[in-house]
Enzyme design. Structure first.
Site, mmCIF file in Angstrom:
data_model
loop_
_atom_site.group_PDB
_atom_site.id
_atom_site.type_symbol
_atom_site.label_atom_id
_atom_site.label_comp_id
_atom_site.label_asym_id
_atom_site.label_seq_id
_atom_site.Cartn_x
_atom_site.Cartn_y
_atom_site.Cartn_z
ATOM 1 N N TYR A 62 7.659 -7.136 9.522
ATOM 2 C CA TYR A 62 6.924 -8.236 8.894
ATOM 3 C C TYR A 62 6.946 -9.510 9.749
ATOM 4 O O TYR A 62 6.791 -10.620 9.216
ATOM 5 C CB TYR A 62 7.487 -8.517 7.496
ATOM 6 C CG TYR A 62 6.987 -7.546 6.427
ATOM 7 C CD1 TYR A 62 5.660 -7.551 6.007
ATOM 8 C CD2 TYR A 62 7.852 -6.630 5.825
ATOM 9 C CE1 TYR A 62 5.201 -6.682 5.025
ATOM 10 C CE2 TYR A 62 7.402 -5.751 4.833
ATOM 11 C CZ TYR A 62 6.071 -5.792 4.440
ATOM 12 O OH TYR A 62 5.612 -4.937 3.465
ATOM 13 N N THR A 102 -1.892 -8.425 -4.114
ATOM 14 C CA THR A 102 -0.484 -8.644 -3.755
ATOM 15 C C THR A 102 0.340 -9.048 -4.975
ATOM 16 O O THR A 102 1.460 -8.573 -5.167
ATOM 17 C CB THR A 102 -0.396 -9.769 -2.692
ATOM 18 O OG1 THR A 102 -1.293 -9.454 -1.625
ATOM 19 C CG2 THR A 102 1.020 -9.893 -2.144
ATOM 20 N N ASN A 132 6.619 -5.771 -5.073
ATOM 21 C CA ASN A 132 5.288 -5.299 -5.459
ATOM 22 C C ASN A 132 5.007 -3.842 -5.103
ATOM 23 O O ASN A 132 3.868 -3.458 -4.876
ATOM 24 C CB ASN A 132 4.209 -6.258 -4.933
ATOM 25 C CG ASN A 132 4.174 -6.344 -3.429
ATOM 26 O OD1 ASN A 132 4.961 -5.679 -2.752
ATOM 27 N ND2 ASN A 132 3.265 -7.136 -2.889
ATOM 28 N N HIS A 161 3.279 -1.091 0.129
ATOM 29 C CA HIS A 161 2.624 -1.774 1.238
ATOM 30 C C HIS A 161 1.366 -1.003 1.602
ATOM 31 O O HIS A 161 1.355 0.226 1.513
ATOM 32 C CB HIS A 161 3.553 -1.809 2.465
ATOM 33 C CG HIS A 161 2.854 -2.175 3.738
ATOM 34 N ND1 HIS A 161 2.579 -3.486 4.063
ATOM 35 C CD2 HIS A 161 2.325 -1.417 4.733
ATOM 36 C CE1 HIS A 161 1.926 -3.505 5.227
ATOM 37 N NE2 HIS A 161 1.765 -2.262 5.648
ATOM 38 N N GLU A 193 1.511 -0.024 12.701
ATOM 39 C CA GLU A 193 2.548 0.218 11.687
ATOM 40 C C GLU A 193 2.931 1.693 11.608
ATOM 41 O O GLU A 193 4.107 2.029 11.431
ATOM 42 C CB GLU A 193 2.053 -0.299 10.330
ATOM 43 C CG GLU A 193 1.943 -1.819 10.302
ATOM 44 C CD GLU A 193 1.220 -2.372 9.089
ATOM 45 O OE1 GLU A 193 1.093 -3.606 8.997
ATOM 46 O OE2 GLU A 193 0.773 -1.581 8.222
#
Ligand code: ATP
Ligand code: MG
Length: 138
Positions: A50, A92, A113, A116, A127
């Site tokens: 991140y 989000t 949450n 991703h 990623e």
């Protein structure tokens, strides 16, 4: 690679026992699982993942949360994967997520949450490579 995206089932959803339900929603929405593993990020690795958010006020909280327990990381394949997956997971902030989305169903807050989802084809590739190698031909 425009038909691929990358996802993580975050520590809240994993520890609440929602991985199976979430993976089921993902498959029923037409995504093929190209690669998948359960892992546990160190604070260093979570911070690296991140890093784009390192100047944001929530960065410390985000890194602490993402390294607080096991996650499931996966590469997913479907036509229009990035955009369709963002639609499936919802906003989000789960209080703003549409009914029927993964975050509406399983997320508790903007920080915790549940999942991703990559925000671009370029980031999906970056990623995915962060967790998996040699997946190009799968
Ligand atoms: P993700 O990248 O995890 O899929 P996203 O793309 O919907 O989420 P980003 O803007 O990339 O949202 O933020 C990354 C993560 O940082 C969010 O998923 C959330 O966990 C956390 N985050 C974002 N905004 C806040 C905030 N205001 N307070 C706390 N945490 C936040
Ligand atoms: Mg993001």
């Amino acid at each position: 690679m425009s038909n691929r995206t990358f996802t993580m089932i975050k520590p809240d959803a994993f520890s609440n026992g929602n991985s199976g339900d979430i993976l089921s929603m993902i498959e029923r929405a037409g995504f093929r699982i190209v690669a998948m593993k359960k892992t546990w990020l160190s604070a260093d690795k979570a911070g690296e993942f991140y890093a784009v958010h390192s100047a944001r006020p929530f960065y410390g909280e985000l890194v602490e949360f993402m390294s607080s327990g096991p996650i499931v990381a996966a590469i997913l394949e479907k036509d229009n994967a990035v955009a369709d997956f963002r639609k499936l997971i919802g906003a989000t902030d789960p209080s703003k997520a549409e009914e029927g989305t993964i975050r509406k169903l399983y997320a508790e807050s903007v920080g915790k949450n549940a999942v991703h989802g990559s925000d671009s084809d370029e980031n999906a590739a970056i990623e995915g490579s962060f967790f998996f190698s040699g997946m190009e031909q799968w």
